[in-house]
Scaffold this active site. Structure first.
Site, PDB file in Angstrom:
ATOM      1  N   HIS A 135      82.327 -98.908-119.294  1.00  0.00           N
ATOM      2  CA  HIS A 135      83.073 -97.825-118.634  1.00  0.00           C
ATOM      3  C   HIS A 135      82.299 -96.507-118.721  1.00  0.00           C
ATOM      4  CE1 HIS A 135      86.861 -95.594-117.570  1.00  0.00           C
ATOM      5  NE2 HIS A 135      86.242 -94.634-118.249  1.00  0.00           N
ATOM      6  N   GLU A 136      81.894 -96.142-119.934  1.00  0.00           N
ATOM      7  CA  GLU A 136      81.186 -94.871-120.109  1.00  0.00           C
ATOM      8  C   GLU A 136      79.811 -94.913-119.448  1.00  0.00           C
ATOM      9  OE1 GLU A 136      82.745 -92.366-120.975  1.00  0.00           O
ATOM     10  OE2 GLU A 136      84.491 -93.309-121.888  1.00  0.00           O
TER      11      GLU A 136
ATOM     12  N   HIS B 104      80.210 -93.880-115.883  1.00  0.00           N
ATOM     13  CA  HIS B 104      80.172 -92.424-115.728  1.00  0.00           C
ATOM     14  C   HIS B 104      78.733 -91.908-115.774  1.00  0.00           C
ATOM     15  CE1 HIS B 104      84.415 -91.548-115.815  1.00  0.00           C
ATOM     16  NE2 HIS B 104      84.603 -92.099-116.995  1.00  0.00           N
TER      17      HIS B 104
ATOM     18  N   HIS C  59      76.568 -92.857-112.831  1.00  0.00           N
ATOM     19  CA  HIS C  59      77.015 -92.025-111.706  1.00  0.00           C
ATOM     20  C   HIS C  59      76.349 -90.643-111.802  1.00  0.00           C
ATOM     21  CE1 HIS C  59      80.765 -90.541-109.215  1.00  0.00           C
ATOM     22  NE2 HIS C  59      79.620 -90.316-108.605  1.00  0.00           N
TER      23      HIS C  59
END
Length: 598
Positions: free
Chosen positions: A388-389, A392, A395
């Site tokens: 998940h991190e 980020h 991205h």
């Protein structure tokens, strides 16, 4: 890890390389001194923004200073989070935060002065000044908001009363965190323990139904005692939203919240309407949960108890990295290589240590690594947090590589999409490749719970906010009884006939701090729906779908969020992304039933 180590005891390969930003604190201090000396130089542009070359020089100078400020801030907060008991870095954080207010004050002339000019005059400067064209979209965005910007004197008055306008939120935070206390309850062993807002989650997921019920009644019974105080605080916050939206000449509070990012109000209402139309899927979930729990009645305090026993996982960090890389295979070699290099290059602070901040996040400045804080503990949830991190951070990596400083930051509406897309790919991979029945059941249920709590629950919150704002905008005065009644009816609608909607749940709205950030929670729903759409496209659309998705990652804020997502193939102005998400929920429900009946 049997005991929490000190930071010195953690192997260097598991620590982020913050020294790549500043090799020493002394160099940080030099930059801090330099920015303090140079920031006042912005004032020399005051009164000259009508000259194209001066406007360009202001923007270039401002961005250089802002980039330096961000480096100073990021370094200080990363270092302070390594060990909260190290006062040196807390002092650095205080210094840079205090300077931030000074920086804002010095640069505050820019917006009113720019907007005092005719847009045609500024456009002429853009056309005739080499280099200013780069800022055209940035300047256009500012002028699009001009109808809602007040005079300099009025803006100054609003700024002066900003503390007063934020009082309801501050009072609520202080009251619920510092002043409210909860009664003692008996745990599974019959031992009296003090209930708190933070340990409530432990008791509401207990396998012992008596513990769940006792915690539920004690927690919400306490909120009920203070319902008049909290309802006054919340309605005052809504009144502030109404005041600001009216004074800035918006049609509604909802428009005031969405319009600055060019998000149509229909997108918000589409979320509520689409989930309402598919609410039967949540009713099926409640029916199945009731059946699996083997109870005559399912109550609100039964909602969070796991229907699948948590299996034992022991996934070492290196193994977790390999699982993520395997799950991300559909993303192609380039994406995986960025992931792998990030792990090797020191993006991640992996393990907990004494004094380290809890939780997880992705951070960084435009010129730094996209750093990640983890507190990895070898569970499947930690692997999910890692991917998940990394979503980020990758991205951020793509947007910073492909956009200038001006357009590199993606907005909140897009912020959770990449991270959740990664999570969807991981859960799909784990479910398909898990041979052990109990673990597979657990993983299926985890994804179901993720959709229930992120999509259905947050939409219910969003609908509550919309109803309250619309009623108060129409001139209705709402008491605590009115708020309780609205919330009760929403629970009846969302959870269906099988659920006993206990009266205690009526006050749950009083426990949601996000309601003090108006129309915020719906973005959890849109983010999840967009991510689910991307995940489906990546698995089925091959290289073309991946390239479109990378286009989204590279876009930063170079366009409005709705348009960036649309260009990548996900149209959030239509019900389809949400429809697809509920289809996935239905698919997981069927999968769970099949697995249980095997």
């Amino acid at each position: 890890m049997d005991k929490i180590k000190t930071r010195d005891e953690i192997d260097e390969k598991y620590k982020w390389k913050v020294d790549k930003m500043y090799s020493s604190d002394e160099i940080w201090e030099e930059d801090f001194k330099a920015i303090k000396e140079h920031v006042s130089g912005l004032l020399k542009f005051k009164g000259k923004l009508h000259i194209g070359s001066e406007l360009l020089n202001y923007l270039v100078t401002y961005e250089e200073l802002l980039g330096l400020y961000e480096n100073l801030m990021v370094y200080a907060h990363l270092k302070s989070d390594e060990n909260k008991s190290n006062s040196k870095y807390q002092v650095m954080m205080d210094k840079i935060a205090t300077f931030g207010a000074e920086f804002s004050g010095i640069s505050s002339f820019f917006l009113p002065e720019l907007l005092s000019l005719e847009e045609s005059e500024v456009q002429e400067s853009i056309n005739s000044t080499e280099g200013l064209k780069h800022y055209e979209k940035y300047i256009k965005n500012i002028f699009e908001g001009k109808p809602h910007v007040l005079s300099e004197a009025e803006e100054n008055i609003l700024a002066q009363v900003s503390d007063c306008l934020s009082a309801p939120s501050n009072i609520y935070t202080m009251f619920t965190n510092a002043d409210m206390t909860f009664p003692k309850i008996k745990n599974e062993d019959g031992v009296e323990v003090e209930l708190t807002d933070s340990n409530y989650s432990t008791f509401i997921t207990s396998k012992d139904r008596r513990v769940r019920k006792e915690a539920f009644k004690a927690l919400f019974g306490t909120y009920k005692k203070f319902e008049n105080t909290i309802s006054t605080s919340y309605t005052a916050s809504v009144k502030n939203n109404i005041f600001e939206s009216k004074i800035r000449k918006y049609e509604s509070c909802l428009e005031a919240s969405l319009k600055p990012n060019k998000i149509p109000v229909e997108v918000y209402k589409n979320v509520v309407n689409t989930i309402n139309n598919r609410i039967g899927s949540l009713h099926k979930y409640v029916d199945l949960k009731k059946k699996l729990l083997g109870v005559n009645e399912i109550h609100m305090y039964d909602l969070y108890v796991p229907i699948i026993d948590t299996p034992k996982f022991n996934i070492q960090f290196e193994e977790g990295v390999k699982l993520c890389e395997a799950a991300l295979k559909p993303m192609g070699e380039e994406y995986i290589s960025i992931f792998s290099e990030g792990v090797k290059d020191g993006w991640i602070d992996v393990y907990p240590n004494k004094g380290k901040r809890g939780g997880a996040y992705s951070s960084g400045s435009y010129t730094s690594m996209p750093y990640i804080l983890l507190n990895y503990n070898n569970q499947v949830g930690d692997v999910s947090t890692l991917i998940h991190e990394m979503g980020h951070s990758i991205h951020s990596y793509y947007s910073r590589k492909n956009q200038s400083y001006t357009y590199a930051d993606y907005v909140l509406f897009c912020a959770e999409v990449a991270s959740t897309t990664n999570e969807c790919l991981l859960m799909d991979y784990l479910i398909k490749n898990e041979d052990e029945k109990l673990k597979r059941l657990y993983l299926i249920n985890q994804q179901l719970e993720g959709i229930r709590t992120t999509v259905f629950r947050q939409t219910m919150f969003a609908e509550f906010e919309l109803i309250v704002h619309e009623k108060m905008e129409a001139g209705e005065a709402l008491s605590s009884d009115d708020l309780n009644s609205i919330y009760h009816e929403l629970n009846v609608k969302y959870f269906g006939k099988a659920m006993v909607v206990d009266s205690e749940i009526d006050i749950e709205w009083a426990r949601i701090p996000h309601f003090y950030r108006d129309f915020y929670v719906y973005q959890y729903v849109t983010g999840f729906a967009a991510a689910n759409s991307f995940y489906n496209k990546i698995l089925t659309g091959g290289e073309e779908a991946v390239e479109k998705y990378k286009g989204f990652l590279k876009a930063g804020c170079s366009d409005y969020p709705i348009e960036i997502l649309k260009a990548a193939g996900v149209d959030m102005t239509t019900p389809k992304p949400l429809e697809d998400t509920i289809d996935r929920f239905d698919e997981l429900l069927e999968m769970l039933e099949r697995e249980i009946n095997k």
